[in-house]
Design an enzyme around this catalytic site. Sequence first.
Site, PDB file in Angstrom:
ATOM      1  N   THR A 131       0.835  -1.192   0.000  1.00 15.74           N
ATOM      2  CA  THR A 131       0.000   0.000   0.000  1.00 15.74           C
ATOM      3  C   THR A 131       0.860   1.228   0.000  1.00 15.74           C
ATOM      4  O   THR A 131       2.060   1.173   0.179  1.00 15.74           O
ATOM      5  CB  THR A 131      -0.927   0.089   1.202  1.00 15.74           C
TER       6      THR A 131
ATOM      7  N   ASN B  58     -11.962  14.766  -5.138  1.00 17.72           N
ATOM      8  CA  ASN B  58     -11.185  14.390  -6.317  1.00 17.72           C
ATOM      9  C   ASN B  58     -11.442  15.260  -7.526  1.00 17.72           C
ATOM     10  O   ASN B  58     -10.702  15.213  -8.500  1.00 17.72           O
ATOM     11  CB  ASN B  58     -11.404  12.918  -6.643  1.00 17.72           C
TER      12      ASN B  58
ATOM     13  N   SER C 109      -4.674  15.498  -6.604  1.00 17.45           N
ATOM     14  CA  SER C 109      -3.867  14.625  -5.750  1.00 17.45           C
ATOM     15  C   SER C 109      -2.905  13.827  -6.600  1.00 17.45           C
ATOM     16  O   SER C 109      -3.128  13.616  -7.779  1.00 17.45           O
ATOM     17  CB  SER C 109      -4.765  13.694  -4.944  1.00 17.45           C
TER      18      SER C 109
END
Lengths: 409, 409
Positions: free
Chosen positions: A197, A404, A409
């Site tokens: 991750t 988003n 990002s």
Amino acid sequence: MAVGNVPFPEMLPLNGVRLGTAMAGIKKPGRRDLVVIELPESATVSGVFTRNAFCAAPVAVAKQHLEHCRAQGRSPRFWLINTGNANAGTGETGMRDAHASCAALAEQVGVSAQDVLPFSTGVIGEPLPMDRLLAGLAPALESLSSDGVSWQHAGQGILTTDTRAKGATATLEVHGQQVTINGITKGSGMIKPNMATMLGFVVTDAAIETPLLDRLLRETVDHSFNCITVDSDTSTNDACMLAATGTGPSIVDEGDVSAFRDALQVVMTELAQAIIRDAEGSTKFVTLHVDGANSRQEALDVAFTVAHSPLVKTALYASDANWGRILAAVGRAPVSDFDVNRVVIDLGDVRLVENGGRAASYTEAAGSAVMAQPEIAIRINLGRGDESATVWTSDLSHDYVSINADYRS
Amino acid sequence: MAVGNVPFPEMLPLNGVRLGTAMAGIKKPGRRDLVVIELPESATVSGVFTRNAFCAAPVAVAKQHLEHCRAQGRSPRFWLINTGNANAGTGETGMRDAHASCAALAEQVGVSAQDVLPFSTGVIGEPLPMDRLLAGLAPALESLSSDGVSWQHAGQGILTTDTRAKGATATLEVHGQQVTINGITKGSGMIKPNMATMLGFVVTDAAIETPLLDRLLRETVDHSFNCITVDSDTSTNDACMLAATGTGPSIVDEGDVSAFRDALQVVMTELAQAIIRDAEGSTKFVTLHVDGANSRQEALDVAFTVAHSPLVKTALYASDANWGRILAAVGRAPVSDFDVNRVVIDLGDVRLVENGGRAASYTEAAGSAVMAQPEIAIRINLGRGDESATVWTSDLSHDYVSINADYRS
């Protein structure tokens, strides 16, 4: 938004491990965005990295350096992490910047560049602001500390859209001595780790040989970070690192390995779940348990199909017991020849589906009562085998879209 | 929302084909929700259906009836379609209701129940309101008409969350005679058809033998309905039907088959694109073209990975040229050993990615100008083969979440 109140745990110091942070202004001023983690010479280090073909420059360099150290019979001494910029999709420049970051830190602490593993997270495709990053190294090194609170500062220093620092800790006793495992992680969107991750850093003071450390990391990640999804998007920068400092007792005997793995699994699972509890825009923490499968992979395929369904995720957001969407998602999962008449689906303790349709005992009121909870368990029994898998996911809210659509990002 | 202004086309009548609608109040009063389409005895009929394992009762019955008619050497005579209720996840009751609907219509028109193919769309898991459906049959039959406008009424009568009726028509000349192809479709969410879409009805007045009709349907659906996605969710009720009435010229010779297939492909593609232009909450119509692949499947895998990425979809909604998300999605596509240094990605006429990172010529202003358009083309060249695929998709907006959190579809 985030689900539940999950405070950062109190952590015990680990002998020979120091953490430092700086506000380097990599993306924005006034926040911790540069982290240095120092490991003792006695440590062993293992890592798993993203399988995204466009893996970021720091991922490529961290893998190179780890391999180089192993070939030399030693372990890397420093993890250097920045947030605010992923140094991904940056081609040759990105590789040069990642190497230069390691070299600069190595020079200041008197090790070789290969003893430093770099990690980056943040916007993809922008060049790393090297002047600000390099200027941040000295203050980060000055702040190096083995205090428990330095773990929390490091946890803050790796966040992007996360709303809170995420840590987990466990202790166990081995041969009458205490062993501690401390871990931090970050991640909130672009989360569907594949072999790792973005980002997890776990350190224990046990002594563990490299092959065993590798195996323990792989096994525990497979049942934690590799079982979560926010939005199905595997990041370019995923990495999960595990170090054993070697200052404490040795983990060798089968019984010790088993006890240590259990404790490590607890830390890994708590960290992975912390990501889902803080998923972008999330209002629900959802556990999907699939059993009665012919293989673990089949169970995972069904669980992820349901977890990725935008229609299931919006129904969860709306607290709408629209179980037809769960049934439709199970039905389109990549499982061959499955008999829908044997499938049983439970929402919490309420039976939704059996005999190919709505359970006779189901009532809308009972379904709605479960859906109104912030933590929801969905159990799917495929009725064809003995294998199972558990996956954790979040809902799809207006805030996910806002975060988003508004934030790069 | 919906992208662009797409009026329902004027359609020519087809000899022997009549369409009727009724307001049966299946879910709400005052809207067309029941449609009957009558085909002549001379017709041949082909269909493709959802691969969702939890396929709806009407899908199972339509397949049974089609097979039965074929075994008897004849074709079904009626398509019976309701909106407002999918009759899916309804177990034995659902099967009984689907059979009873066919039997009731068959009795009123003097055919056998197997000559009627049933189709349903709407909420999953509620029993079909049989009293209202059966009461609507007589008015639907009374309104049967071969007028072109009856196609538009039928187009309205099959909608759920769609904002507009969707039709496409084409004519071609075969042996000096005109051949017409008329089609209607519906669909706006739970759209990732797998072998079919929910729902498409296409009729031509040509004469086409069943095996050729089957092949033409499969081939044209593979390049139209099977190349669209709104939200990756394959419906339980998908079906696409094609009938050739046999009243016009015969399509047999290779040249005629080729010309007919081209015209049919235009109709199928227009219908499939109409679904994407009217996708739930959509503000963008996006064409993803992948070439340089080793196989068509590989090209489709990459295209669908990008098309399903919530991060790409929210960036499209925000008109944000956040190309790093496209790169990250390509990088996680299930393609083995691909060399990212050979991948080229273009956004409209602006080069985004080459040599493993951002193209040297790229400017934010140029990228933003393309993203601001309502219709956007993304071209991805994998640089490893000669195969290609085109997929159409929509963005992920606040309205998508609202529609699916507020409306039980």
